[in-house]
Write an enzyme that holds these catalytic residues in place. Sequence first.
Site, PDB file in Angstrom:
ATOM      1  N   LYS A  53      12.098  22.755  12.733  1.00  0.00           N
ATOM      2  CA  LYS A  53      13.241  22.936  13.616  1.00  0.00           C
ATOM      3  C   LYS A  53      14.678  23.020  13.180  1.00  0.00           C
ATOM      4  O   LYS A  53      15.166  22.298  12.263  1.00  0.00           O
ATOM      5  CB  LYS A  53      13.276  21.697  14.477  1.00  0.00           C
ATOM      6  CG  LYS A  53      14.347  21.682  15.646  1.00  0.00           C
ATOM      7  CD  LYS A  53      13.779  20.270  16.729  1.00  0.00           C
ATOM      8  CE  LYS A  53      14.656  20.373  17.638  1.00  0.00           C
ATOM      9  NZ  LYS A  53      14.447  19.238  18.937  1.00  0.00           N
ATOM     10  N   CYS A  67      11.850  23.245  21.031  1.00  0.00           N
ATOM     11  CA  CYS A  67      12.820  22.256  21.993  1.00  0.00           C
ATOM     12  C   CYS A  67      14.319  23.019  22.112  1.00  0.00           C
ATOM     13  O   CYS A  67      14.434  23.932  22.759  1.00  0.00           O
ATOM     14  CB  CYS A  67      12.750  20.760  21.605  1.00  0.00           C
ATOM     15  SG  CYS A  67      13.155  19.827  22.985  1.00  0.00           S
ATOM     16  N   GLU A  72       6.131  19.508  21.432  1.00  0.00           N
ATOM     17  CA  GLU A  72       6.680  19.183  20.395  1.00  0.00           C
ATOM     18  C   GLU A  72       6.334  17.711  20.036  1.00  0.00           C
ATOM     19  O   GLU A  72       6.058  16.787  21.024  1.00  0.00           O
ATOM     20  CB  GLU A  72       8.368  19.022  20.550  1.00  0.00           C
ATOM     21  CG  GLU A  72       9.250  18.540  19.532  1.00  0.00           C
ATOM     22  CD  GLU A  72      10.607  18.447  20.079  1.00  0.00           C
ATOM     23  OE1 GLU A  72      10.806  18.068  21.338  1.00  0.00           O
ATOM     24  OE2 GLU A  72      11.736  18.495  19.298  1.00  0.00           O
TER      25      GLU A  72
HETATM   26  N1  ING Z   1      15.614  17.755  23.611  1.00  0.00           N
HETATM   27  C1  ING Z   1      16.574  18.267  24.362  1.00  0.00           C
HETATM   28  C2  ING Z   1      16.493  19.767  24.568  1.00  0.00           C
HETATM   29  O1  ING Z   1      17.248  20.526  24.068  1.00  0.00           O
HETATM   30  C3  ING Z   1      18.617  18.253  25.358  1.00  0.00           C
HETATM   31  C4  ING Z   1      18.020  17.910  24.027  1.00  0.00           C
HETATM   32  C5  ING Z   1      18.348  17.518  26.419  1.00  0.00           C
HETATM   33  C6  ING Z   1      19.851  18.978  25.284  1.00  0.00           C
HETATM   34  C7  ING Z   1      19.363  17.797  27.695  1.00  0.00           C
HETATM   35  C8  ING Z   1      20.632  19.337  26.375  1.00  0.00           C
HETATM   36  C9  ING Z   1      19.976  18.764  27.664  1.00  0.00           C
HETATM   37  O2  ING Z   1      15.612  20.160  25.451  1.00  0.00           O
HETATM   38  C10 ING Z   1      15.124  18.027  22.324  1.00  0.00           C
HETATM   39  N2  ING Z   1      14.222  17.318  21.698  1.00  0.00           N
HETATM   40  O3  ING Z   1      15.583  19.005  21.769  1.00  0.00           O
END
Ligand code: ING
Length: 313
Positions: free
Chosen positions: A127, A172, A47
């Site tokens: 997304k 992601c 990403e």
């Molecule tokens: N990053 C993270 C993901 O869903 C996150 C946000 C991090 C959510 C840690 C929960 C815990 O992997 C992105 N860019 O979506």
Amino acid sequence: MARNIVVGAAQLGPISRLDSRTSAVDRMIKLMDEAKQQGVELIVFPELALTTFFPRWFIEDQVELDSFFEREMPNLETAPLFKKATELSMGFYLGFAELIEESGKKRHFNTSILVDDKGSLIGKYRKIHLPGHFENEPSRAFQHLEKRYFETGNLGFPTFKAFGGQMGMCLCNDRRWPETFRMLGLQGAELVMLGYNTPAHYPPVPKHDHLNDFHNHLVMQAGAYQNGTWVIGVAKAGNEENCDLIGGTCIIAPTGEIVAECKTLGDELIVYQCDLDRCTEIKNGIFDFAQHREPENYKLITETKGVKIEGSD
Ligand code: ING
């Protein structure tokens, strides 16, 4: 008869704020050359693979913020990637920040594209599940402002007939929501590609930080198994602008088994020959949707956003 496709998962280490797109493209081209040596036909990048993960900062200047976005694809800096793909007859998935102008209005998306082995665009995904928050929260060690910088994707969850099978994409945070994989599964997805930038530290619940690598694989393995699809999950990893991002790049079979996994937090390629026909072991069996799903009983899933408890107001 096996419908094989040799897939490469090309993890990237950190990209710093001042790194040029060209330096990121050069690193990806190096991974493509290495992939070609191993017979790779389709390579998956992370990403936001062209820039640092800029939603970690509160950026008020719109010109500076827009400098992290691509207005065309391909463009001057990414053309070498498309050219290389054509030379190597290698398709690719690429995540990047997309800026379009529509009836005079600028729109910003967190986007991925699928490109075929002749450098032609097969499809695009924007997304849908944007994590994080909208307002600056100075108390956080770093921000996660995807809700501020991107619009919710407006292309749905499309799949594409390519590379001898039914291909799906997401990005992601999408991987954490079973609806993502089920929407792709209901369209027959046999191989789902996704890139991610996942901080090792999750400010709202720090006591879960030690579970971030486990949760990363848990959701992708579940998505693969519950929909009988291959899943290729590719990290931007390492300590990027003083923020640790998890690695864990992997290739997952329709059974949910991890068949290949990166071992470092830098630029690293893993390769696996994916037999798309193996999806039927699951799709025609335990998760034969037409045989076993009961959508009449799932109305809450599409009719409500949040929790709805009977009897409470
Ligand atoms: N990053 C993270 C993901 O869903 C996150 C946000 C991090 C959510 C840690 C929960 C815990 O992997 C992105 N860019 O979506």
